[in-house]
Design a protein around this motif. Structure first.
Motif, PDB file in Angstrom:
ATOM      1  N   ARG A   1       2.175  -6.698   3.859  1.00 50.22           N
ATOM      2  CA  ARG A   1       1.967  -6.522   2.421  1.00 50.22           C
ATOM      3  C   ARG A   1       0.536  -6.124   2.086  1.00 50.22           C
ATOM      4  NH1 ARG A   1      -1.876  -9.272   0.288  1.00 50.22           N
ATOM      5  NH2 ARG A   1      -0.743 -10.036  -1.535  1.00 50.22           N
ATOM      6  N   GLY A   2      -0.201  -5.679   3.110  1.00 48.78           N
ATOM      7  CA  GLY A   2      -1.569  -5.274   2.876  1.00 48.78           C
ATOM      8  C   GLY A   2      -2.551  -6.394   3.180  1.00 48.78           C
ATOM      9  N   ILE A   3      -3.724  -6.029   3.669  1.00 51.13           N
ATOM     10  CA  ILE A   3      -4.758  -6.999   4.010  1.00 51.13           C
ATOM     11  C   ILE A   3      -6.018  -6.714   3.200  1.00 51.13           C
ATOM     12  CG2 ILE A   3      -3.927  -7.515   6.334  1.00 51.13           C
ATOM     13  CD1 ILE A   3      -5.913  -5.427   7.395  1.00 51.13           C
ATOM     14  N   ARG A   4      -6.867  -7.723   3.076  1.00 50.52           N
ATOM     15  CA  ARG A   4      -8.109  -7.557   2.317  1.00 50.52           C
ATOM     16  C   ARG A   4      -9.144  -6.804   3.143  1.00 50.52           C
ATOM     17  NH1 ARG A   4      -9.044 -13.325  -0.861  1.00 50.52           N
ATOM     18  NH2 ARG A   4      -7.829 -12.766  -2.700  1.00 50.52           N
ATOM     19  N   THR A   5      -9.697  -5.761   2.541  1.00 50.55           N
ATOM     20  CA  THR A   5     -10.778  -5.006   3.162  1.00 50.55           C
ATOM     21  C   THR A   5     -11.794  -4.688   2.072  1.00 50.55           C
ATOM     22  OG1 THR A   5      -9.847  -2.801   2.726  1.00 50.55           O
ATOM     23  CG2 THR A   5      -9.087  -3.934   4.722  1.00 50.55           C
ATOM     24  N   PHE A   6     -12.751  -3.827   2.391  1.00 48.41           N
ATOM     25  CA  PHE A   6     -13.740  -3.431   1.387  1.00 48.41           C
ATOM     26  C   PHE A   6     -13.193  -2.437   0.374  1.00 48.41           C
ATOM     27  CE2 PHE A   6     -14.162  -0.797   5.192  1.00 48.41           C
ATOM     28  CZ  PHE A   6     -13.973   0.464   4.673  1.00 48.41           C
ATOM     29  N   ASN A   7     -12.004  -1.898   0.594  1.00 47.79           N
ATOM     30  CA  ASN A   7     -11.434  -0.916  -0.326  1.00 47.79           C
ATOM     31  C   ASN A   7     -11.218  -1.525  -1.709  1.00 47.79           C
ATOM     32  OD1 ASN A   7     -11.284   1.258   1.414  1.00 47.79           O
ATOM     33  ND2 ASN A   7      -9.276   0.678   2.215  1.00 47.79           N
ATOM     34  N   ASN A   8     -11.511  -0.775  -2.733  1.00 49.39           N
ATOM     35  CA  ASN A   8     -11.248  -1.247  -4.090  1.00 49.39           C
ATOM     36  C   ASN A   8     -10.400  -0.277  -4.916  1.00 49.39           C
ATOM     37  OD1 ASN A   8     -13.067   0.804  -4.643  1.00 49.39           O
ATOM     38  ND2 ASN A   8     -14.733  -0.552  -5.284  1.00 49.39           N
ATOM     39  N   HIS A   9      -9.895   0.765  -4.249  1.00 47.48           N
ATOM     40  CA  HIS A   9      -9.048   1.713  -4.970  1.00 47.48           C
ATOM     41  C   HIS A   9      -7.584   1.284  -4.943  1.00 47.48           C
ATOM     42  CE1 HIS A   9      -9.126   2.970  -0.740  1.00 47.48           C
ATOM     43  NE2 HIS A   9      -7.916   3.463  -0.937  1.00 47.48           N
ATOM     44  N   VAL A  10      -7.268   0.270  -4.139  1.00 47.36           N
ATOM     45  CA  VAL A  10      -5.933  -0.313  -4.084  1.00 47.36           C
ATOM     46  C   VAL A  10      -6.086  -1.828  -4.066  1.00 47.36           C
ATOM     47  CG1 VAL A  10      -4.691   1.585  -2.978  1.00 47.36           C
ATOM     48  CG2 VAL A  10      -5.934  -0.060  -1.566  1.00 47.36           C
ATOM     49  N   ARG A  11      -4.994  -2.516  -4.300  1.00 43.43           N
ATOM     50  CA  ARG A  11      -5.050  -3.983  -4.338  1.00 43.43           C
ATOM     51  C   ARG A  11      -5.415  -4.558  -2.972  1.00 43.43           C
ATOM     52  NH1 ARG A  11      -0.268  -7.790  -6.950  1.00 43.43           N
ATOM     53  NH2 ARG A  11      -1.188  -9.816  -6.446  1.00 43.43           N
ATOM     54  N   THR A  12      -4.748  -4.060  -1.929  1.00 43.74           N
ATOM     55  CA  THR A  12      -5.070  -4.404  -0.542  1.00 43.74           C
ATOM     56  C   THR A  12      -4.867  -3.150   0.301  1.00 43.74           C
ATOM     57  OG1 THR A  12      -2.792  -5.179  -0.161  1.00 43.74           O
ATOM     58  CG2 THR A  12      -4.437  -6.854  -0.726  1.00 43.74           C
ATOM     59  N   THR A  13      -5.242  -3.211   1.568  1.00 41.55           N
ATOM     60  CA  THR A  13      -5.107  -2.046   2.443  1.00 41.55           C
ATOM     61  C   THR A  13      -3.847  -2.183   3.295  1.00 41.55           C
ATOM     62  OG1 THR A  13      -7.496  -1.719   2.558  1.00 41.55           O
ATOM     63  CG2 THR A  13      -6.186  -0.745   4.317  1.00 41.55           C
ATOM     64  N   LEU A  14      -2.921  -1.245   3.136  1.00 42.24           N
ATOM     65  CA  LEU A  14      -1.686  -1.265   3.910  1.00 42.24           C
ATOM     66  C   LEU A  14      -1.993  -0.973   5.373  1.00 42.24           C
ATOM     67  CD1 LEU A  14       1.430  -1.431   3.883  1.00 42.24           C
ATOM     68  CD2 LEU A  14       1.445   1.054   3.558  1.00 42.24           C
ATOM     69  N   ASP A  15      -1.644  -1.895   6.248  1.00 35.32           N
ATOM     70  CA  ASP A  15      -1.928  -1.754   7.678  1.00 35.32           C
ATOM     71  C   ASP A  15      -0.671  -1.272   8.403  1.00 35.32           C
ATOM     72  OD1 ASP A  15      -2.848  -1.910  10.269  1.00 35.32           O
ATOM     73  OD2 ASP A  15      -2.861  -4.095  10.353  1.00 35.32           O
ATOM     74  N   VAL A  16      -0.432   0.043   8.369  1.00 35.04           N
ATOM     75  CA  VAL A  16       0.765   0.569   9.030  1.00 35.04           C
ATOM     76  C   VAL A  16       0.661   0.444  10.547  1.00 35.04           C
ATOM     77  CG1 VAL A  16       1.408   2.139   7.174  1.00 35.04           C
ATOM     78  CG2 VAL A  16      -0.144   2.922   8.967  1.00 35.04           C
ATOM     79  N   SER A  17      -0.564   0.283  11.061  1.00 31.36           N
ATOM     80  CA  SER A  17      -0.728   0.178  12.516  1.00 31.36           C
ATOM     81  C   SER A  17      -0.075  -1.067  13.083  1.00 31.36           C
ATOM     82  CB  SER A  17      -2.218   0.193  12.878  1.00 31.36           C
ATOM     83  OG  SER A  17      -2.869  -0.993  12.447  1.00 31.36           O
ATOM     84  N   ILE A  18       0.110  -2.082  12.250  1.00 33.99           N
ATOM     85  CA  ILE A  18       0.685  -3.318  12.781  1.00 33.99           C
ATOM     86  C   ILE A  18       2.175  -3.155  13.074  1.00 33.99           C
ATOM     87  CG2 ILE A  18       1.431  -4.473  10.648  1.00 33.99           C
ATOM     88  CD1 ILE A  18       0.210  -7.051  11.784  1.00 33.99           C
ATOM     89  N   ILE A  19       2.809  -2.154  12.467  1.00 34.06           N
ATOM     90  CA  ILE A  19       4.254  -1.983  12.649  1.00 34.06           C
ATOM     91  C   ILE A  19       4.590  -1.689  14.107  1.00 34.06           C
ATOM     92  CG2 ILE A  19       6.271  -0.600  12.000  1.00 34.06           C
ATOM     93  CD1 ILE A  19       4.859  -0.179   9.260  1.00 34.06           C
ATOM     94  N   SER A  20       3.924  -0.710  14.703  1.00 32.87           N
ATOM     95  CA  SER A  20       4.200  -0.390  16.104  1.00 32.87           C
ATOM     96  C   SER A  20       3.761  -1.518  17.025  1.00 32.87           C
ATOM     97  CB  SER A  20       3.506   0.921  16.501  1.00 32.87           C
ATOM     98  OG  SER A  20       2.116   0.866  16.228  1.00 32.87           O
ATOM     99  N   ALA A  21       2.685  -2.210  16.658  1.00 29.37           N
ATOM    100  CA  ALA A  21       2.235  -3.340  17.469  1.00 29.37           C
ATOM    101  C   ALA A  21       3.252  -4.476  17.441  1.00 29.37           C
ATOM    102  CB  ALA A  21       0.871  -3.836  16.981  1.00 29.37           C
ATOM    103  N   ILE A  22       3.826  -4.728  16.277  1.00 32.28           N
ATOM    104  CA  ILE A  22       4.874  -5.746  16.166  1.00 32.28           C
ATOM    105  C   ILE A  22       6.088  -5.332  16.985  1.00 32.28           C
ATOM    106  CG2 ILE A  22       6.594  -6.722  14.590  1.00 32.28           C
ATOM    107  CD1 ILE A  22       3.946  -8.098  14.264  1.00 32.28           C
ATOM    108  N   LYS A  23       6.462  -4.068  16.900  1.00 35.24           N
ATOM    109  CA  LYS A  23       7.618  -3.585  17.647  1.00 35.24           C
ATOM    110  C   LYS A  23       7.406  -3.715  19.155  1.00 35.24           C
ATOM    111  CE  LYS A  23      10.225  -2.116  14.239  1.00 35.24           C
ATOM    112  NZ  LYS A  23      11.557  -2.693  13.982  1.00 35.24           N
ATOM    113  N   LYS A  24       6.175  -3.527  19.594  1.00 33.73           N
ATOM    114  CA  LYS A  24       5.866  -3.629  21.018  1.00 33.73           C
ATOM    115  C   LYS A  24       5.900  -5.078  21.498  1.00 33.73           C
ATOM    116  CE  LYS A  24       2.235  -2.682  24.436  1.00 33.73           C
ATOM    117  NZ  LYS A  24       0.870  -2.133  24.638  1.00 33.73           N
TER     118      LYS A  24
END
Length: 255
Positions: free
Chosen positions: A158-181
């Motif tokens: 559902r997104g993680i906290r980063t320095f970005n402020n243009h969105v509520r949180t940063t969507l970490d799509v990289s975790i999807i393949s890592a979870i699948k692995k």
């Protein structure tokens, strides 16, 4: 990196994309009409919170127990599984006959006593990632569910906290393949909470599908701008339909 491959009987083969949709909070009987409309455009599951953990104690906390009959009516009317957040064992016990998938929210991801205990209900659980949780912490949290006897677990990015402020949180799509692995659990993406902005919900959703997630959980409201909770990120039924159509097209390619 988490090395143990999670294996078990808690996952079924993906036959279609999970498309979980509904308002952040159930507000009144209009929820039932919304569920009918959502089913008509392709929702496979209905979401709707009646207990809401909020950062401020002065914010709307959900309609509570009075929402249980509304969830029951919606379930009877549309026949789709209900996904709704529980906060503790008390709320789980009150809703066990109506909620089909217990949602454990971001703030409770590391509430280990709750995770251990929730398995006794025999319900599938949708576990949301903590705002700053690593993959090790995320999967380890799911291990507490397994330890408690839960065999049907759906993880949610559902997104993680980063320095970005243009969105509520940063969507970490990289975790999807890592979870699948490293796991055999399903993982869905919440583009509503990752973006915090209805203008970006579609792009976040399609990014998740393209990265190989198993589904989406999206906030949809009859009148998004009038939503009591999260009005900036809720979308209309028509906008949801567009996401459904595009997501199914992409999923056929990447599945």
């Amino acid at each position: 990196m988490y090395e143990q491959k999670r294996l078990g009987d808690h996952i079924e083969e993906n036959k279609k994309l999970m498309l979980i949709a509904g308002p952040c909070s159930v507000e009144d009987e209009s929820f039932v009409r919304l569920c009918i409309d959502l089913k008509a455009v392709g929702a496979t599951h209905i979401r709707g919170g009646i207990y809401k953990p909020r950062t401020s104690p002065y914010s709307f906390q959900g309609i509570g127990d009075s929402g249980i009959p509304i969830l029951m009516e919606a379930k009877k009317e549309v026949g789709l599984p209900i996904v709704s957040e529980i906060l503790d064992l008390e709320s789980a016990e009150k809703t066990v006959d109506v909620i089909d998938i217990f949602q454990i929210g971001t703030r409770n991801m590391q509430n280990f006593s709750l995770l251990r205990s929730i398995g006794k209900f025999g319900k599938p659980v949708l576990l949301k990632r903590g705002m700053a949780a690593t993959i090790d912490e995320f999967i380890s949290a799911s291990d507490y569910l397994l330890e408690g006897g839960c065999r049907k677990i759906i993880l949610c990015e559902r997104g993680i906290r980063t320095f970005n402020n243009h969105v509520r949180t940063t969507l970490d799509v990289s975790i999807i393949s890592a979870i699948k692995k490293n796991s055999d659990m399903k993982i869905v993406v919440d583009p509503s909470h990752s973006s915090g902005n209805r203008d970006y919900v579609q792009s976040h959703a399609l990014a998740g599908i393209g990265a190989g997630c198993d589904g989406l959980i999206i906030e949809v409201h009859n009148n998004p701008k009038e939503s009591i909770t999260d009005p900036d990120q809720a979308i209309t039924v028509e906008e949801f339909k567009t996401i459904v159509d595009k997501s199914n097209d992409i999923w056929k390619i990447v599945k």
